[in-house]
Design a protein around this motif. Sequence first.
Motif, PDB file in Angstrom:
ATOM      1  N   ARG A  20       0.806  -1.218   0.000  1.00 60.71           N
ATOM      2  CA  ARG A  20       0.000   0.000   0.000  1.00 60.71           C
ATOM      3  C   ARG A  20       0.844   1.276   0.000  1.00 60.71           C
ATOM      4  O   ARG A  20       0.327   2.362   0.249  1.00 60.71           O
ATOM      5  CB  ARG A  20      -1.029   0.010   1.140  1.00 60.71           C
ATOM      6  N   ILE A  21       2.114   1.144  -0.264  1.00 64.60           N
ATOM      7  CA  ILE A  21       2.946   2.301  -0.567  1.00 64.60           C
ATOM      8  C   ILE A  21       3.052   2.373  -2.085  1.00 64.60           C
ATOM      9  O   ILE A  21       3.411   1.399  -2.742  1.00 64.60           O
ATOM     10  CB  ILE A  21       4.341   2.184   0.075  1.00 64.60           C
ATOM     11  N   GLY A  22       2.700   3.495  -2.653  1.00 63.76           N
ATOM     12  CA  GLY A  22       2.710   3.624  -4.111  1.00 63.76           C
ATOM     13  C   GLY A  22       1.453   3.118  -4.781  1.00 63.76           C
ATOM     14  O   GLY A  22       1.390   3.003  -6.006  1.00 63.76           O
ATOM     15  N   GLY A  23       0.424   2.822  -3.984  1.00 64.61           N
ATOM     16  CA  GLY A  23      -0.826   2.319  -4.542  1.00 64.61           C
ATOM     17  C   GLY A  23      -1.281   1.076  -3.828  1.00 64.61           C
ATOM     18  O   GLY A  23      -0.913   0.829  -2.676  1.00 64.61           O
ATOM     19  N   GLY A  24      -2.079   0.265  -4.502  1.00 58.56           N
ATOM     20  CA  GLY A  24      -2.599  -0.945  -3.880  1.00 58.56           C
ATOM     21  C   GLY A  24      -2.531  -2.137  -4.810  1.00 58.56           C
ATOM     22  O   GLY A  24      -1.557  -2.325  -5.527  1.00 58.56           O
ATOM     23  N   TYR A  25      -3.596  -2.918  -4.826  1.00 61.65           N
ATOM     24  CA  TYR A  25      -3.646  -4.158  -5.586  1.00 61.65           C
ATOM     25  C   TYR A  25      -3.665  -3.877  -7.087  1.00 61.65           C
ATOM     26  O   TYR A  25      -4.699  -3.581  -7.667  1.00 61.65           O
ATOM     27  CB  TYR A  25      -4.885  -4.958  -5.159  1.00 61.65           C
ATOM     28  N   TRP A  26      -2.496  -3.889  -7.711  1.00 64.83           N
ATOM     29  CA  TRP A  26      -2.314  -3.677  -9.152  1.00 64.83           C
ATOM     30  C   TRP A  26      -2.771  -2.301  -9.634  1.00 64.83           C
ATOM     31  O   TRP A  26      -3.138  -2.132 -10.784  1.00 64.83           O
ATOM     32  CB  TRP A  26      -2.994  -4.777  -9.975  1.00 64.83           C
ATOM     33  N   TYR A  27      -2.767  -1.300  -8.744  1.00 62.71           N
ATOM     34  CA  TYR A  27      -3.013   0.059  -9.219  1.00 62.71           C
ATOM     35  C   TYR A  27      -2.027   1.005  -8.531  1.00 62.71           C
ATOM     36  O   TYR A  27      -1.656   0.799  -7.375  1.00 62.71           O
ATOM     37  CB  TYR A  27      -4.461   0.513  -8.956  1.00 62.71           C
ATOM     38  N   ALA A  28      -1.595   2.029  -9.280  1.00 71.74           N
ATOM     39  CA  ALA A  28      -0.601   2.968  -8.769  1.00 71.74           C
ATOM     40  C   ALA A  28      -1.254   4.237  -8.245  1.00 71.74           C
ATOM     41  O   ALA A  28      -2.299   4.664  -8.723  1.00 71.74           O
ATOM     42  CB  ALA A  28       0.401   3.320  -9.864  1.00 71.74           C
ATOM     43  N   SER A  29      -0.599   4.836  -7.253  1.00 70.97           N
ATOM     44  CA  SER A  29      -1.014   6.126  -6.715  1.00 70.97           C
ATOM     45  C   SER A  29       0.249   6.953  -6.504  1.00 70.97           C
ATOM     46  O   SER A  29       1.233   6.466  -5.947  1.00 70.97           O
ATOM     47  CB  SER A  29      -1.752   5.945  -5.390  1.00 70.97           C
ATOM     48  N   HIS A  30       0.228   8.214  -6.956  1.00 70.96           N
ATOM     49  CA  HIS A  30       1.415   9.059  -6.891  1.00 70.96           C
ATOM     50  C   HIS A  30       1.257  10.236  -5.929  1.00 70.96           C
ATOM     51  O   HIS A  30       2.165  11.056  -5.820  1.00 70.96           O
ATOM     52  CB  HIS A  30       1.738   9.605  -8.287  1.00 70.96           C
ATOM     53  N   ASP A  31       0.150  10.302  -5.216  1.00 71.83           N
ATOM     54  CA  ASP A  31      -0.147  11.502  -4.425  1.00 71.83           C
ATOM     55  C   ASP A  31       0.728  11.658  -3.187  1.00 71.83           C
ATOM     56  O   ASP A  31       0.842  12.766  -2.644  1.00 71.83           O
ATOM     57  CB  ASP A  31      -1.626  11.518  -4.019  1.00 71.83           C
ATOM     58  N   LYS A  32       1.356  10.573  -2.729  1.00 75.93           N
ATOM     59  CA  LYS A  32       2.194  10.653  -1.529  1.00 75.93           C
ATOM     60  C   LYS A  32       3.626  10.195  -1.790  1.00 75.93           C
ATOM     61  O   LYS A  32       4.321   9.764  -0.863  1.00 75.93           O
ATOM     62  CB  LYS A  32       1.575   9.824  -0.390  1.00 75.93           C
ATOM     63  N   ASP A  33       4.076  10.311  -3.031  1.00 70.87           N
ATOM     64  CA  ASP A  33       5.406   9.798  -3.385  1.00 70.87           C
ATOM     65  C   ASP A  33       6.514  10.369  -2.499  1.00 70.87           C
ATOM     66  O   ASP A  33       7.388   9.630  -2.026  1.00 70.87           O
ATOM     67  CB  ASP A  33       5.714  10.097  -4.850  1.00 70.87           C
ATOM     68  N   LYS A  34       6.514  11.669  -2.273  1.00 68.20           N
ATOM     69  CA  LYS A  34       7.566  12.292  -1.470  1.00 68.20           C
ATOM     70  C   LYS A  34       7.555  11.763  -0.042  1.00 68.20           C
ATOM     71  O   LYS A  34       8.607  11.495   0.549  1.00 68.20           O
ATOM     72  CB  LYS A  34       7.405  13.812  -1.480  1.00 68.20           C
ATOM     73  N   GLU A  35       6.342  11.616   0.494  1.00 69.86           N
ATOM     74  CA  GLU A  35       6.205  11.097   1.868  1.00 69.86           C
ATOM     75  C   GLU A  35       6.713   9.668   1.956  1.00 69.86           C
ATOM     76  O   GLU A  35       7.429   9.307   2.901  1.00 69.86           O
ATOM     77  CB  GLU A  35       4.735  11.164   2.289  1.00 69.86           C
ATOM     78  N   TRP A  36       6.360   8.855   0.974  1.00 73.32           N
ATOM     79  CA  TRP A  36       6.772   7.452   0.980  1.00 73.32           C
ATOM     80  C   TRP A  36       8.281   7.311   0.805  1.00 73.32           C
ATOM     81  O   TRP A  36       8.915   6.495   1.494  1.00 73.32           O
ATOM     82  CB  TRP A  36       6.024   6.691  -0.115  1.00 73.32           C
ATOM     83  N   ILE A  37       8.853   8.084  -0.104  1.00 74.40           N
ATOM     84  CA  ILE A  37      10.300   8.028  -0.310  1.00 74.40           C
ATOM     85  C   ILE A  37      11.037   8.453   0.954  1.00 74.40           C
ATOM     86  O   ILE A  37      12.023   7.823   1.357  1.00 74.40           O
ATOM     87  CB  ILE A  37      10.710   8.912  -1.509  1.00 74.40           C
ATOM     88  N   SER A  38      10.550   9.489   1.615  1.00 74.31           N
ATOM     89  CA  SER A  38      11.161   9.953   2.858  1.00 74.31           C
ATOM     90  C   SER A  38      11.102   8.886   3.941  1.00 74.31           C
ATOM     91  O   SER A  38      12.055   8.709   4.717  1.00 74.31           O
ATOM     92  CB  SER A  38      10.466  11.226   3.349  1.00 74.31           C
ATOM     93  N   ALA A  39       9.985   8.147   3.996  1.00 77.12           N
ATOM     94  CA  ALA A  39       9.832   7.088   4.999  1.00 77.12           C
ATOM     95  C   ALA A  39      10.831   5.967   4.755  1.00 77.12           C
ATOM     96  O   ALA A  39      11.453   5.454   5.694  1.00 77.12           O
ATOM     97  CB  ALA A  39       8.408   6.549   4.968  1.00 77.12           C
ATOM     98  N   ILE A  40      10.994   5.559   3.500  1.00 73.06           N
ATOM     99  CA  ILE A  40      11.952   4.497   3.177  1.00 73.06           C
ATOM    100  C   ILE A  40      13.374   4.948   3.494  1.00 73.06           C
ATOM    101  O   ILE A  40      14.159   4.192   4.085  1.00 73.06           O
ATOM    102  CB  ILE A  40      11.836   4.097   1.688  1.00 73.06           C
ATOM    103  N   LYS A  41      13.707   6.175   3.135  1.00 72.32           N
ATOM    104  CA  LYS A  41      15.044   6.703   3.422  1.00 72.32           C
ATOM    105  C   LYS A  41      15.315   6.731   4.923  1.00 72.32           C
ATOM    106  O   LYS A  41      16.402   6.364   5.378  1.00 72.32           O
ATOM    107  CB  LYS A  41      15.186   8.107   2.848  1.00 72.32           C
ATOM    108  N   ARG A  42      14.319   7.176   5.686  1.00 71.41           N
ATOM    109  CA  ARG A  42      14.506   7.248   7.137  1.00 71.41           C
ATOM    110  C   ARG A  42      14.702   5.859   7.738  1.00 71.41           C
ATOM    111  O   ARG A  42      15.516   5.681   8.659  1.00 71.41           O
ATOM    112  CB  ARG A  42      13.302   7.943   7.775  1.00 71.41           C
TER     113      ARG A  42
END
Length: 290
Positions: A20-42
Amino acid sequence: MDVKKFKYFTVSSLAFGTWRIGGGYWYASHDKDKEWISAIKRAIELGIRVIDTAEMYGNGHAEELVGEAIKGFNREEIFIVSKVWPSHADYDNVIKSAKNSFKRLNTYIDLYLLHAPSRVPICKTMKAFEKLVDEGIIRFFGLSNFDVEGIEKAKDCLSRYEIVAIQNHYSLLNREDERKTLVYAERNGLMYMAYTPLENGILAKNEFLANIGKKYGKTATQTALNWYICRNNLIPIVKASKISHVEENAGAMGWRLSEEDWRAIDEHFREKSYFLDKIVSTLKSMRPWS
């Protein structure tokens, strides 16, 4: 860094999940990309160096976010896990899926898993996995949502490499795998990756865990995760999109519950898990993997 050593590799004792990061079951979502990338980096900064993803997560977008997040870090210190969907389990599609994941990640895959049992004969999948190791697309491979019988069937197909990991649903409230699969993994030196270890936040709110955690200055979440970390071959996978949650999860590493407290938690949840185990077992038998 808090690590665990296996036959072929050493990894952090906690994994970062991207479902559920970057979307869900075979669908993409880009609205929180910066937040998600920051979480992975942290997570990486805090020593969580195992990153778990899959081609299905966000229709590949989760892999793209992982690829972006790891830029600037020492690649050799990061262990990326990805998975091929069961409907892509035939030889040619496995090769295609892995190469597509490679492109999205912009790097090799450390551990490649078959996401779930498939109608495709398992030997076709295993032959493709061995080919991918030879080509340097993946380093190691394993299985997800498999029981011991399924692992043994896959193992019999191999000629050059070994299955090194199994990833299944396991938690203090879902202990079905303790009967066979977890024991099998430990005896055979497999890394066991436990997904949904906090049961979607249920254990984070557990008063019993919170009370034990107070002895160590830790939260219920950190106490639960440490209970898993204390098992020699087990790596819990936990997802967080907020930096504060990533930091809390990372606080589960670098310390250990006493044997007395570990056993108290074990016994407290053993009876509570019985009925959920039955429900999970029934649901697994009904899964329409294709």
